[in-house]
Scaffold this motif. Structure first.
Motif, PDB file in Angstrom:
ATOM      1  N   LYS A  83       0.986  -1.250  -0.115  1.00 29.80           N
ATOM      2  CA  LYS A  83       0.079   0.149  -0.154  1.00 29.80           C
ATOM      3  C   LYS A  83       0.786   1.273  -0.034  1.00 29.80           C
ATOM      4  N   GLU A  84       2.046   1.107   0.633  1.00 29.06           N
ATOM      5  CA  GLU A  84       2.884   2.454   0.656  1.00 29.06           C
ATOM      6  C   GLU A  84       3.406   2.541  -0.992  1.00 29.06           C
ATOM      7  N   GLN A  85       3.673   1.544  -1.547  1.00 25.06           N
ATOM      8  CA  GLN A  85       4.269   1.678  -3.046  1.00 25.06           C
ATOM      9  C   GLN A  85       3.003   2.321  -3.804  1.00 25.06           C
ATOM     10  N   LEU A  86       1.773   1.790  -3.585  1.00 28.28           N
ATOM     11  CA  LEU A  86       0.660   2.390  -4.391  1.00 28.28           C
ATOM     12  C   LEU A  86       0.460   3.905  -3.912  1.00 28.28           C
ATOM     13  N   LEU A  87       0.676   4.234  -2.565  1.00 34.01           N
ATOM     14  CA  LEU A  87       0.580   5.617  -2.289  1.00 34.01           C
ATOM     15  C   LEU A  87       1.398   6.560  -3.014  1.00 34.01           C
ATOM     16  N   ALA A  88       2.591   5.727  -3.169  1.00 33.51           N
ATOM     17  CA  ALA A  88       3.772   6.759  -3.803  1.00 33.51           C
ATOM     18  C   ALA A  88       3.336   7.148  -5.148  1.00 33.51           C
ATOM     19  N   THR A  89       2.672   6.334  -5.811  1.00 34.39           N
ATOM     20  CA  THR A  89       2.128   6.784  -7.329  1.00 34.39           C
ATOM     21  C   THR A  89       1.317   7.816  -7.287  1.00 34.39           C
ATOM     22  N   ALA A  90       0.745   8.347  -6.075  1.00 35.33           N
ATOM     23  CA  ALA A  90      -0.104   9.556  -6.231  1.00 35.33           C
ATOM     24  C   ALA A  90       0.601  10.547  -6.921  1.00 35.33           C
ATOM     25  N   PHE A  91       2.229  10.708  -6.900  1.00 34.91           N
ATOM     26  CA  PHE A  91       2.795  11.601  -7.831  1.00 34.91           C
ATOM     27  C   PHE A  91       2.481  11.866  -9.026  1.00 34.91           C
ATOM     28  N   ASN A  92       1.966  10.644  -9.831  1.00 37.28           N
ATOM     29  CA  ASN A  92       1.444  10.847 -11.005  1.00 37.28           C
ATOM     30  C   ASN A  92      -0.029  11.390 -11.109  1.00 37.28           C
ATOM     31  N   ARG A  93      -0.783  11.363 -10.180  1.00 36.25           N
ATOM     32  CA  ARG A  93      -2.184  12.130 -10.266  1.00 36.25           C
ATOM     33  C   ARG A  93      -2.308  13.496  -9.517  1.00 36.25           C
ATOM     34  N   ASN A  94      -1.070  14.188  -9.168  1.00 31.45           N
ATOM     35  CA  ASN A  94      -1.488  15.523  -8.499  1.00 31.45           C
ATOM     36  C   ASN A  94      -1.697  16.540  -9.572  1.00 31.45           C
ATOM     37  N   HIS A  95      -1.913  16.234 -11.032  1.00 32.73           N
ATOM     38  CA  HIS A  95      -2.127  17.336 -11.739  1.00 32.73           C
ATOM     39  C   HIS A  95      -3.730  17.905 -11.601  1.00 32.73           C
ATOM     40  N   LYS A  96      -3.969  18.981 -12.243  1.00 36.71           N
ATOM     41  CA  LYS A  96      -5.176  19.428 -12.070  1.00 36.71           C
ATOM     42  C   LYS A  96      -6.212  18.547 -12.756  1.00 36.71           C
ATOM     43  N   ILE A  97      -7.467  18.186 -12.063  1.00 34.32           N
ATOM     44  CA  ILE A  97      -8.511  17.603 -12.697  1.00 34.32           C
ATOM     45  C   ILE A  97      -9.766  18.489 -12.449  1.00 34.32           C
ATOM     46  N   THR A  98     -10.506  18.316 -13.815  1.00 38.42           N
ATOM     47  CA  THR A  98     -11.563  19.068 -13.744  1.00 38.42           C
ATOM     48  C   THR A  98     -12.905  18.569 -13.229  1.00 38.42           C
ATOM     49  N   GLU A  99     -13.596  19.243 -12.396  1.00 37.96           N
ATOM     50  CA  GLU A  99     -14.914  18.933 -11.886  1.00 37.96           C
ATOM     51  C   GLU A  99     -16.228  19.633 -12.340  1.00 37.96           C
ATOM     52  N   GLU A 100     -15.808  20.234 -13.695  1.00 40.09           N
ATOM     53  CA  GLU A 100     -16.976  21.078 -14.275  1.00 40.09           C
ATOM     54  C   GLU A 100     -17.733  20.209 -15.307  1.00 40.09           C
ATOM     55  N   GLU A 101     -19.092  20.278 -14.981  1.00 39.29           N
ATOM     56  CA  GLU A 101     -19.892  19.494 -15.774  1.00 39.29           C
ATOM     57  C   GLU A 101     -19.859  20.084 -17.180  1.00 39.29           C
ATOM     58  N   GLY A 102     -20.223  19.249 -18.254  1.00 40.63           N
ATOM     59  CA  GLY A 102     -20.136  19.681 -19.728  1.00 40.63           C
ATOM     60  C   GLY A 102     -18.918  19.586 -20.450  1.00 40.63           C
ATOM     61  N   VAL A 103     -17.969  19.385 -19.769  1.00 40.21           N
ATOM     62  CA  VAL A 103     -16.733  19.193 -20.504  1.00 40.21           C
ATOM     63  C   VAL A 103     -16.697  18.061 -21.406  1.00 40.21           C
ATOM     64  N   ILE A 104     -15.783  18.047 -22.241  1.00 41.22           N
ATOM     65  CA  ILE A 104     -15.226  16.818 -23.027  1.00 41.22           C
ATOM     66  C   ILE A 104     -14.553  15.686 -22.484  1.00 41.22           C
ATOM     67  N   HIS A 105     -14.983  14.768 -22.135  1.00 40.12           N
ATOM     68  CA  HIS A 105     -14.176  13.849 -21.292  1.00 40.12           C
ATOM     69  C   HIS A 105     -12.764  13.273 -22.039  1.00 40.12           C
ATOM     70  N   GLU A 106     -12.647  13.244 -23.263  1.00 38.90           N
ATOM     71  CA  GLU A 106     -11.366  12.737 -23.874  1.00 38.90           C
ATOM     72  C   GLU A 106     -10.536  13.902 -23.802  1.00 38.90           C
ATOM     73  N   GLU A 107     -11.051  15.046 -24.199  1.00 41.57           N
ATOM     74  CA  GLU A 107     -10.198  16.302 -24.023  1.00 41.57           C
ATOM     75  C   GLU A 107      -9.373  16.641 -22.682  1.00 41.57           C
ATOM     76  N   TYR A 108     -10.002  16.494 -21.568  1.00 43.42           N
ATOM     77  CA  TYR A 108      -9.070  16.351 -20.395  1.00 43.42           C
ATOM     78  C   TYR A 108      -8.635  15.072 -20.034  1.00 43.42           C
ATOM     79  N   ARG A 109      -8.933  13.995 -20.339  1.00 45.02           N
ATOM     80  CA  ARG A 109      -8.168  12.880 -20.259  1.00 45.02           C
ATOM     81  C   ARG A 109      -6.763  12.863 -20.824  1.00 45.02           C
ATOM     82  N   VAL A 110      -6.552  13.248 -22.289  1.00 41.18           N
ATOM     83  CA  VAL A 110      -5.536  13.671 -22.782  1.00 41.18           C
ATOM     84  C   VAL A 110      -4.700  14.697 -22.143  1.00 41.18           C
ATOM     85  N   GLU A 111      -5.275  15.803 -21.618  1.00 42.63           N
ATOM     86  CA  GLU A 111      -4.589  17.040 -20.936  1.00 42.63           C
ATOM     87  C   GLU A 111      -4.014  16.139 -19.613  1.00 42.63           C
TER      88      GLU A 111
END
Length: 775
Positions: A296-324
């Motif tokens: 679980k510690e090694q899994l927690l460390a991979t949060a490094f990859n997920r600290n980028h901005k993430i949208t919570e706005e309705e109506g966005v294009i899913h693929e556009e933000y996934r690519v971002e």
């Protein structure tokens, strides 16, 4: 209250000026900018920078923008017959008179000269003669220095009597001597200890540590080992890494709300304190989920990859933000391990570095296989993380995640990394970098061959990628990290452009030293503490910061390190310094981020927050006195107390911070509730102890300046104290009001004028340039 302190500006100015003059020495004079023609012209160090700045945009790696079919970044292109004139060549080795490159840069005709007038670029006469001499000497091309694996050359012989035989010093002195410089004498012990404590722990030394070191009870190496062993070391080192990891406490787009990535921050602190080797540290963060039976510690460390901005706005294009999100992961990996501006190749071939758009998306493919979504849910979701995620349970903190400061029984969700279990998402080049314009055949996950070809025996996933980056013959990974550590200590890296080791980056000031440290770091098991100890035990590090006139004239930017650089502390460390020296700092490590004092109405005036982030609810009690690393960071409106001192806004990977000087910074230090409160609490405690004004002022001086005052400083401060004492004796109401600063419980004073006067002295000390500067 604030106006009262502002009105004391002129009272402070005299004392600040006196102490400033006593603590600093500046030279003046014109800088000699004359350049000398080298005996042997180097393509890497003399010619490539000229061509990169002036020619590569039109005659470089980007085939789509290349003019006249001429390519000057490779010898094949430069030596080839010209497309428009097959009888001519851009460069004829040994013959500048027959080389069209030299003819065009020498031409005065607008239709012939290069660079063309409309480019607003122009070569100096020195540059032209340098190119001429290079061609005359054979026009030899060399691979870019950063793409050649580092070699550990023997340190040069020590040529300065009395100068240390430390490997770092031998390399540094060689450069000094070549530039007509001699090293500064060693700094006095108090200054040395202050810089060491700040560099390793981010906190000032205690008065007891100052006294024991200055009086010779402890050696320098003992102090180095002491500070490296403190848990505050992990907090100081984590500050650098959290900028790189773009750590924050909110998702970051306009519909912004809280997220709970803070257990990852606790892990980073823990990893540095545990002295996890850098290869392991990097592997767990980039690919911990791909290790066999990951913990679980090694899994927690991979949060490094997920600290980028993430949208919570309705109506966005899913693929556009996934690519971002995938683009962000790719760019972050490139900056922290390769030190290359790979993001420039997202929309077209890189204009300066030999990296194509295909190279970029082949690297992108390593990160394009995650099941995360571009939009998962709106800001009303009670889960403060996005899938894939893990839950940190209370029982976890009693076992493998014992380093996580879990304050209650609630579960905490953390976004982590994971690959699709049964398939591989196809990756294609995106035309102009657009999410909806994939072109060509699917790409195989791979790396830029110009840096190091990808070993076909490695798995083509993130684990294989990090193994590629950590290979013994990789030219960049160890160099980039060693350079970051050097930058943290000296204020500038051996490669001044820490995020760009490419063609447009700055050349290394001490290339042999950089390579020696990079190889030594790898040979010694990627041991981060050993790397730091090796640097801070050098005589280079222990030099005085006093600027001699000849140093200022010959080396105004201190490139050759003939003195210790004076650098202001990072924003978070300014807060830490004030809290620690006043006795207010709460030493608790980790846990959820906190909300200290902030000007009223900032969040409320913005439309960038939702839910818990709509209104700023300041914390109370001990939470007000935590270190700056724990300050809550809302990406859409970062803490002003940090931004005003050039703190990172954390929306992208950042490997270095700017340093500015503005009047707002002075106003902040004079009026910040935290500074006033810290000054008040320290003054009350010193007054309560019953010490004489002289003794109280000296104790405050040692706490804040981390050295003992000289006689002139004692007299100036005591005179200022007496002046304030007389003023408050005539206006006890003003003294009582002054002692209400902050929320820390105030003591009851029958004679408030004395702590009020001492408080003003301490505020003045906190506003000294020397206080918040490593000297």
């Amino acid at each position: 209250m604030a106006m009262q302190v502002k009105n004391r500006f002129y009272a402070y100015s005299g004392i600040l000026f006196l102490l400033f003059v006593g603590a600093t020495m500046h030279g003046c004079g014109d800088v000699d900018t004359r350049e000398e023609m080298p005996d042997q012209v180097s393509f890497n160090f003399h010619i490539r920078p000229i061509l990169s700045d002036n020619c590569f945009a039109c005659h470089g790696p980007d085939a789509n923008k290349r003019e006249a079919g001429l390519r000057l970044d490779t010898e094949e292109g430069a030596y080839a017959a010209l497309k428009e004139n097959p009888d001519k060549h851009a460069i004829v080795p040994g013959k500048p008179g027959e080389s069209m490159l030299f003819a065009r840069i020498s031409s005065e005709e607008a239709s012939e000269m290069m660079p063309p007038p409309e480019s607003n670029l122009k070569l100096s006469d020195f540059d032209k003669q340098l190119i001429r001499k290079w061609i005359q000497q054979g026009a030899e091309y060399q691979p870019h220095w950063a793409f050649v694996p580092p070699q550990k050359q023997a340190a040069p012989e020590n040529g300065h009597p009395g100068w240390s035989d430390h490997p770092v010093d031998r390399f540094v002195f060689t450069k000094m001597r070549a530039n007509g410089l001699q090293p500064n004498p060693e700094a006095d012990k108090a200054h040395q200890l202050k810089r060491l404590s700040l560099d390793i722990t981010g906190l000032p030394p205690s008065p007891e540590e100052v006294r024991s070191f200055v009086e010779g009870q402890r050696s320098w190496e003992e102090m180095v080992d002491l500070y490296l062993s403190k848990p505050t070391y992990g907090e100081k080192m984590a500050l650098l890494w959290l900028d790189i990891a773009r750590y924050s406490d909110s998702f970051g787009y306009q519909n912004d709300n809280i997220r709970t990535q803070w257990p990852y921050r606790d892990w980073v602190i823990h990893a540095f304190n545990k002295n996890l080797s850098y290869d392991t540290f990097l592997t767990w963060q980039l690919a911990g989920d791909l290790l066999p039976n990951p913990t679980k510690e090694q899994l927690l460390a991979t949060a490094f990859n997920r600290n980028h901005k993430i949208t919570e706005e309705e109506g966005v294009i899913h693929e556009e933000y996934r690519v971002e999100y995938v683009l962000d992961k790719t760019n972050t990996f490139s900056k922290v391990t390769l030190g290359i501006t790979m993001e420039c190749a997202q929309c077209h071939d890189h204009k300066y570095d030999p990296v194509s758009q295909k190279d970029y998306f082949s690297l992108y493919a390593f990160f394009n296989n995650t099941p995360e979504k571009g939009f998962e849910g709106g800001a009303g979701s009670p889960v403060r993380a996005k899938t894939p995620l893990i839950w940190v349970e209370e029982e976890d903190t009693q076992d493998i995640l014992s380093f996580v400061n879990h304050p209650d029984t609630a579960r905490v969700a953390v976004s982590i990394m994971q690959d699709l279990p049964d398939s591989i998402r196809p990756t294609r080049v995106l035309d102009r970098g657009l999410y909806d314009a994939p072109t060509g055949e699917p790409l195989l996950a791979s790396t830029p061959a110009v840096i190091k070809p990808f070993d076909g025996d490695l798995p083509r996933n993130r684990l294989g990628l990090v193994q590629w980056a950590l290979a013994p013959d990789h030219p960049l990974t160890s160099r980039v990290f060693v350079n970051l550590i050097w930058q943290e200590i000296f204020g500038a890296g051996l490669v001044p452009s820490a995020g760009d080791f490419g063609m447009q980056g700055k050349l290394p000031t001490h290339p042999e030293l950089l390579d020696w440290l990079a190889v030594d770091f790898r040979e010694n098991g990627w041991d981060i503490k050993q790397l730091i100890k090796r640097i801070v035990t050098s005589a280079t590090y222990r030099q005085s910061a006093v600027i001699a006139p000849d140093h200022l004239e010959k080396d105004p930017e201190n490139v050759y390190l003939a003195r210790y650089p004076r650098k202001r502390l990072h924003a978070e460390l300014i807060r830490d310094f004030v809290l620690a020296s006043s006795g207010l700092l709460v030493p608790e490590i980790g846990g959820p981020s906190v909300k200290p004092y902030q000007p009223e109405g900032l969040w409320e005036a913005s439309s960038s927050g939702r839910g818990e982030l709509n209104i700023y609810r300041q914390d109370k009690g001990n939470k007000l006195y935590r270190r700056g690393i724990y300050t809550f960071i809302k990406l859409t409106l970062p803490p002003p107390a940090l931004l005003i001192f050039d703190g990172s806004n954390r929306d992208i990977c950042q490997v270095s911070r700017n340093r500015t000087n503005t009047p707002l910074q002075a106003l902040a230090l004079l009026n910040d509730p935290m500074v006033l409160e810290a000054s008040r609490v320290l003054a009350e405690n010193l007054t309560q102890s019953g010490d004489s004004p002289e003794d109280a002022i000296e104790e405050a001086f040692v706490r804040v300046l981390c050295r003992f005052p000289n006689q002139a400083e004692k007299e100036a401060l005591l005179a200022f104290f007496q002046e304030e004492l007389e003023r408050y004796s005539d206006d006890r109401a003003a003294a009582t009001e002054l002692l209400t600063a902050g929320e820390y419980p105030s003591q009851v004073h029958e004679t408030p004028e004395r702590p009020a006067a001492l408080m003003q002295v301490i505020v003045a000390l906190y506003n000294l340039e020397e206080t918040l500067t490593k000297t």
